[in-house]
Design a protein around this motif. Structure first.
Motif, PDB file in Angstrom:
ATOM      1  N   SER A   6       0.836  -1.199   0.000  1.00  0.00           N
ATOM      2  CA  SER A   6       0.000   0.000   0.000  1.00  0.00           C
ATOM      3  C   SER A   6       0.870   1.248   0.000  1.00  0.00           C
ATOM      4  O   SER A   6       2.064   1.187   0.275  1.00  0.00           O
ATOM      5  N   GLU A   8       0.597   5.662   1.063  1.00  0.00           N
ATOM      6  CA  GLU A   8      -0.171   6.691   1.772  1.00  0.00           C
ATOM      7  C   GLU A   8       0.375   8.062   1.431  1.00  0.00           C
ATOM      8  O   GLU A   8       1.584   8.237   1.296  1.00  0.00           O
ATOM      9  N   GLU A  10      -0.557  12.481   2.208  1.00  0.00           N
ATOM     10  CA  GLU A  10      -1.304  13.412   3.048  1.00  0.00           C
ATOM     11  C   GLU A  10      -1.003  14.827   2.568  1.00  0.00           C
ATOM     12  O   GLU A  10       0.155  15.165   2.324  1.00  0.00           O
ATOM     13  N   ARG A 104      -6.132  12.682   3.738  1.00  0.00           N
ATOM     14  CA  ARG A 104      -5.285  11.495   3.821  1.00  0.00           C
ATOM     15  C   ARG A 104      -5.752  10.508   2.763  1.00  0.00           C
ATOM     16  O   ARG A 104      -6.935  10.146   2.732  1.00  0.00           O
ATOM     17  N   ARG A 106      -5.028   6.716   1.175  1.00  0.00           N
ATOM     18  CA  ARG A 106      -4.372   5.408   1.318  1.00  0.00           C
ATOM     19  C   ARG A 106      -4.836   4.554   0.151  1.00  0.00           C
ATOM     20  O   ARG A 106      -6.031   4.403  -0.079  1.00  0.00           O
ATOM     21  N   HIS A 107      -3.874   4.015  -0.595  1.00  0.00           N
ATOM     22  CA  HIS A 107      -4.162   3.138  -1.728  1.00  0.00           C
ATOM     23  C   HIS A 107      -3.553   1.791  -1.387  1.00  0.00           C
ATOM     24  O   HIS A 107      -2.337   1.647  -1.313  1.00  0.00           O
ATOM     25  N   SER A 108      -4.394   0.789  -1.151  1.00  0.00           N
ATOM     26  CA  SER A 108      -3.936  -0.519  -0.686  1.00  0.00           C
ATOM     27  C   SER A 108      -4.409  -1.635  -1.607  1.00  0.00           C
ATOM     28  O   SER A 108      -5.265  -1.424  -2.467  1.00  0.00           O
TER      29      SER A 108
END
Length: 148
Positions: A6, A8, A10, A104, A106-108
């Motif tokens: 993943s 992340e 911000e 924020r 998050r690409h998982s």
């Protein structure tokens, strides 16, 4: 068995949560920072489809839409067997703070078998690029953001 990876990111944007939220669910806003063509149905189970560049189409479905707070959608690329539509998940959280919004991302769900140029680090670079554009757009007066 392949490992799941993943990324992340911000950023802080000078906009209200309501305005920032529109950039993730409204095609007229999204086109100002990400992609060329959009088919968005921002509700759980609704389509998320963006032609990011000529011939490169990311698609999936919205999994969560909480106005002004959170957006999540599955993600993958049409025509890619190593990262097909819906395989990964993009989660965006919006937190009002200091006269703006902390976003924020998050690409998982990336498999370690994903090939270039669709590897997690490739997506990380692109998300950084696009989020910087979003930051610029949010700094513009409301009227300017509405113009195509």
């Amino acid at each position: 068995m392949s490992e799941t990876l993943s990324i992340e990111r911000e950023i802080f944007v000078a906009a209200s949560a309501e305005t920032a939220f529109k950039f993730f669910v409204d095609p007229a806003f999204m086109v100002q920072w990400f992609g060329r063509r959009h088919t968005l149905d921002p509700r759980p189970g609704g389509i998320f489809r963006v032609e990011v560049s000529a011939g490169a189409v990311a698609c999936g479905t919205y999994t969560e839409v909480t106005p002004c707070r959170r957006v999540a959608f599955t993600w993958g690329w049409e025509g890619r067997d190593d990262l097909p539509p819906g395989q990964s998940l993009v989660e965006i959280e919006l937190e009002p703070r200091d006269g703006g919004v902390l976003i924020r991302l998050r690409h998982s769900g990336f498999s370690s078998s994903v090939r270039a140029p669709f590897m997690p680090e490739d997506h990380g670079k692109r998300w950084s690029h696009y989020l910087a554009l979003l930051q610029e757009r949010c700094a513009m007066p409301e009227l300017e953001r509405r113009l195509p």
